[in-house]
Scaffold this motif. Sequence first.
Motif, mmCIF file in Angstrom:
data_model
loop_
_atom_site.group_PDB
_atom_site.id
_atom_site.type_symbol
_atom_site.label_atom_id
_atom_site.label_comp_id
_atom_site.label_asym_id
_atom_site.label_seq_id
_atom_site.Cartn_x
_atom_site.Cartn_y
_atom_site.Cartn_z
ATOM 1 N N SER A 21 2.072 13.449 23.715
ATOM 2 C CA SER A 21 2.372 12.037 23.494
ATOM 3 C C SER A 21 1.533 11.215 24.465
ATOM 4 C CB SER A 21 3.864 11.755 23.706
ATOM 5 O OG SER A 21 4.240 12.064 25.049
ATOM 6 N N HIS A 22 1.449 9.916 24.192
ATOM 7 C CA HIS A 22 0.674 9.020 25.044
ATOM 8 C C HIS A 22 1.323 7.645 24.976
ATOM 9 C CE1 HIS A 22 -2.903 8.512 27.480
ATOM 10 N NE2 HIS A 22 -3.193 7.395 26.855
ATOM 11 N N PRO A 23 1.379 6.919 26.097
ATOM 12 C CA PRO A 23 1.988 5.580 26.069
ATOM 13 C C PRO A 23 1.365 4.696 24.998
ATOM 14 C CG PRO A 23 1.527 6.262 28.322
ATOM 15 C CD PRO A 23 0.891 7.280 27.441
ATOM 16 N N LYS A 24 2.210 4.044 24.234
ATOM 17 C CA LYS A 24 1.715 3.213 23.138
ATOM 18 C C LYS A 24 0.829 2.092 23.634
ATOM 19 C CE LYS A 24 3.256 1.024 18.878
ATOM 20 N NZ LYS A 24 4.416 0.646 18.029
ATOM 21 N N LYS A 25 1.120 1.572 24.825
ATOM 22 C CA LYS A 25 0.322 0.472 25.371
ATOM 23 C C LYS A 25 -1.108 0.910 25.695
ATOM 24 C CE LYS A 25 1.688 1.237 30.193
ATOM 25 N NZ LYS A 25 0.331 1.561 30.663
ATOM 26 N N ASP A 26 -1.329 2.222 25.772
ATOM 27 C CA ASP A 26 -2.660 2.739 26.088
ATOM 28 C C ASP A 26 -3.369 3.329 24.871
ATOM 29 O OD1 ASP A 26 -2.410 2.036 28.768
ATOM 30 O OD2 ASP A 26 -1.536 3.964 29.332
ATOM 31 N N LEU A 27 -2.821 3.138 23.696
ATOM 32 C CA LEU A 27 -3.445 3.629 22.461
ATOM 33 C C LEU A 27 -4.259 2.525 21.809
ATOM 34 C CD1 LEU A 27 -0.548 5.699 20.823
ATOM 35 C CD2 LEU A 27 -2.521 6.576 22.071
ATOM 36 N N ARG A 28 -5.471 2.857 21.375
ATOM 37 C CA ARG A 28 -6.321 1.929 20.636
ATOM 38 C C ARG A 28 -6.744 2.642 19.350
ATOM 39 N NH1 ARG A 28 -4.167 -0.082 24.193
ATOM 40 N NH2 ARG A 28 -4.980 -1.427 25.861
ATOM 41 N N ASP A 29 -5.950 2.432 18.317
ATOM 42 C CA ASP A 29 -6.129 3.152 17.054
ATOM 43 C C ASP A 29 -6.885 2.273 16.060
ATOM 44 O OD1 ASP A 29 -5.821 4.610 14.646
ATOM 45 O OD2 ASP A 29 -3.957 5.490 15.377
ATOM 46 N N THR A 30 -8.064 2.717 15.652
ATOM 47 C CA THR A 30 -8.874 1.926 14.730
ATOM 48 C C THR A 30 -8.261 1.840 13.336
ATOM 49 O OG1 THR A 30 -10.207 3.905 14.260
ATOM 50 C CG2 THR A 30 -11.036 2.393 15.931
ATOM 51 N N SER A 31 -7.293 2.700 13.040
ATOM 52 C CA SER A 31 -6.630 2.629 11.735
ATOM 53 C C SER A 31 -5.526 1.582 11.716
ATOM 54 C CB SER A 31 -6.036 3.994 11.365
ATOM 55 O OG SER A 31 -4.916 4.307 12.176
ATOM 56 N N GLU A 32 -5.181 1.045 12.902
ATOM 57 C CA GLU A 32 -4.090 0.075 12.992
ATOM 58 C C GLU A 32 -4.535 -1.289 13.511
ATOM 59 O OE1 GLU A 32 -1.032 1.805 15.368
ATOM 60 O OE2 GLU A 32 -0.607 3.432 13.958
ATOM 61 N N TYR A 33 -5.771 -1.415 13.940
ATOM 62 C CA TYR A 33 -6.257 -2.687 14.470
ATOM 63 C C TYR A 33 -6.342 -3.696 13.327
ATOM 64 C CZ TYR A 33 -9.241 -5.974 17.041
ATOM 65 O OH TYR A 33 -9.759 -7.087 17.656
ATOM 66 N N GLN A 34 -5.681 -4.833 13.503
ATOM 67 C CA GLN A 34 -5.505 -5.815 12.430
ATOM 68 C C GLN A 34 -6.804 -6.237 11.739
ATOM 69 O OE1 GLN A 34 -2.516 -6.800 11.244
ATOM 70 N NE2 GLN A 34 -3.572 -7.959 9.647
ATOM 71 N N PRO A 35 -7.870 -6.574 12.463
ATOM 72 C CA PRO A 35 -9.109 -6.990 11.779
ATOM 73 C C PRO A 35 -9.744 -5.900 10.924
ATOM 74 C CG PRO A 35 -9.100 -7.746 14.054
ATOM 75 C CD PRO A 35 -7.945 -6.811 13.915
ATOM 76 N N PHE A 36 -9.364 -4.639 11.142
ATOM 77 C CA PHE A 36 -9.929 -3.541 10.353
ATOM 78 C C PHE A 36 -9.115 -3.235 9.100
ATOM 79 C CE2 PHE A 36 -11.819 -1.546 14.464
ATOM 80 C CZ PHE A 36 -12.823 -2.498 14.443
ATOM 81 N N LEU A 37 -7.946 -3.839 8.997
ATOM 82 C CA LEU A 37 -7.101 -3.580 7.832
ATOM 83 C C LEU A 37 -7.606 -4.368 6.626
ATOM 84 C CD1 LEU A 37 -3.553 -3.745 9.503
ATOM 85 C CD2 LEU A 37 -5.040 -1.753 9.205
ATOM 86 N N LYS A 38 -7.379 -3.822 5.461
ATOM 87 C CA LYS A 38 -7.792 -4.488 4.230
ATOM 88 C C LYS A 38 -6.573 -4.666 3.345
ATOM 89 C CE LYS A 38 -11.313 -4.364 0.620
ATOM 90 N NZ LYS A 38 -12.456 -3.604 0.059
ATOM 91 N N GLU A 39 -6.201 -5.935 3.130
ATOM 92 C CA GLU A 39 -5.020 -6.266 2.339
ATOM 93 C C GLU A 39 -3.789 -5.527 2.868
ATOM 94 O OE1 GLU A 39 -5.970 -5.390 -1.676
ATOM 95 O OE2 GLU A 39 -7.470 -6.982 -1.856
ATOM 96 N N GLY A 40 -3.716 -5.469 4.204
ATOM 97 C CA GLY A 40 -2.551 -4.847 4.830
ATOM 98 C C GLY A 40 -2.572 -3.342 4.863
ATOM 99 N N GLY A 41 -3.593 -2.706 4.289
ATOM 100 C CA GLY A 41 -3.640 -1.247 4.249
ATOM 101 C C GLY A 41 -4.666 -0.676 5.204
ATOM 102 N N ARG A 42 -4.443 0.574 5.604
ATOM 103 C CA ARG A 42 -5.366 1.251 6.505
ATOM 104 C C ARG A 42 -6.599 1.731 5.741
ATOM 105 N NH1 ARG A 42 -1.152 4.999 10.056
ATOM 106 N NH2 ARG A 42 0.113 3.270 10.881
#
Length: 274
Positions: free
Chosen positions: A176-197
């Motif tokens: 596991s890893h602290p959520k505050k230290d995760l940078r997930d490109t599948s969840e970053y808002q500007p990378f989402l398309k119509e709300g989907g990953r």
Amino acid sequence: MGSSRVKQKNPSNQLGLNPNWAQLQQKLKSHGPKPPRPSNNAQALTQKPILGKRKERPDAESDDSRINPLVPINDDSSVTDVVAMDCEMVGVGQGNKSALGRVSLVNKWGNVIYDEFVRPIERVVDFRTEISGIRPRDLRKAKDFQVVQKTVAEIMKGRILVGHALHNDLKVLLLSHPKKDLRDTSEYQPFLKEGGRRALRYLAAEFLGVQIQNGEHCPIDDARAAMLLYQKNRKEWEKSVKDQIRLKQKQRRRKPKKKAKQGDLLVDHNPSTS
């Protein structure tokens, strides 16, 4: 009366020119102007090159314009404050259960700091080579899962972890890893398309102009792509993370007050012992 021959005057003599010079002018007029002598530069242009026309220059320029952005700009392989990770999985059990087969980590410049094939605890029944790129020979001398797990945990500790769909990677690592230290490109808002990953290969093509995952996946390239996506958006990304943390802190401060009021009401309704 003697014959008087009138000597015809040369018109050029009327101008006061030397007779020799006048004759030279007439000779030049009769033969016409000579073509100009070609210069050395003109001869160089008309001569055929021995090696033929050079074609490597346009190709070299086009190669420069297509420099792979995933190639690190230096050879510093130190562990930085930000690391990116990607894992490849193999099938165990009935083949539908995933286990760690390879894990790769790169630093903020994209240089590899850890890359190991992993021998799963359970027997591998599907190497998923067409996607994972892992073959039986790769796991013959692979490191034990517990050894790799411990090393990866030490690298990640206290650092920002970048990746794509990191929950899958952490799941097969049993970490596991602290959520505050995760940078997930599948969840970053500007990378989402119509709300989907969106898949990492689409993000890499659109935002980096590079093709990845064409056939067998390379976890090093995938980790580099995720890191580069993060680095290009780091300022805005970190600001959004700080804003989310502040919002959650405000929400936490409000919740105890509400609970206290409810507690006061409950105390008021208790029967008096007086």
